[in-house]
Design a protein around this motif. Structure first.
Motif, short mmCIF file in Angstrom:
data_model
loop_
_atom_site.label_atom_id
_atom_site.label_comp_id
_atom_site.label_asym_id
_atom_site.label_seq_id
_atom_site.Cartn_x
_atom_site.Cartn_y
_atom_site.Cartn_z
N VAL A 126 0.67 -1.25 0.04
CA VAL A 126 0.40 -0.17 0.03
C VAL A 126 0.97 1.30 0.17
O VAL A 126 2.44 0.94 -0.01
N THR B 125 -1.31 6.71 2.96
CA THR B 125 -2.35 5.37 3.59
C THR B 125 -2.18 4.99 4.67
O THR B 125 -2.96 5.52 5.65
N LEU C 24 -9.52 2.73 6.58
CA LEU C 24 -9.24 1.95 5.80
C LEU C 24 -10.69 0.80 5.28
O LEU C 24 -11.15 0.75 5.56
N THR D 67 -7.74 -3.62 2.43
CA THR D 67 -6.36 -2.96 2.75
C THR D 67 -5.84 -2.85 4.22
O THR D 67 -4.95 -3.78 4.50
#
Length: 75
Positions: A28, A32, A43, A47
């Motif tokens: 990722v 993030t 999230l 993820t």
């Protein structure tokens, strides 16, 4: 299991990983991880699963919330 921003930071601390390291291992972006840990956004389920799996594969045990809140341990 839900991952809290605090658990994510604590788990990285136990592993001595940077945000970049966790992001790279989980596939990722660093933003993030950074934005999640700063409570800027939640999230997506996928993820979150990637982050949890990455941390668990590295030896992290995520403890569910109890009267003291969620926790983190390392094997």
């Amino acid at each position: 299991m839900q991952l809290s921003p605090e658990q994510c930071r604590a788990a990285r601390g136990l592993l001595d990983w940077t945000q970049e390291s966790l992001a790279a291992r989980a596939g990722v972006s660093r933003s993030t991880v950074r934005d999640f840990e700063r409570h800027r956004h939640a999230l997506h389920r996928g993820t979150e699963s990637l982050l949890i799996r990455t941390l668990q594969d590295a030896g992290i045990i995520l403890l569910p919330a109890d009267e003291h809140g969620p926790g983190v341990r390392i094997r």
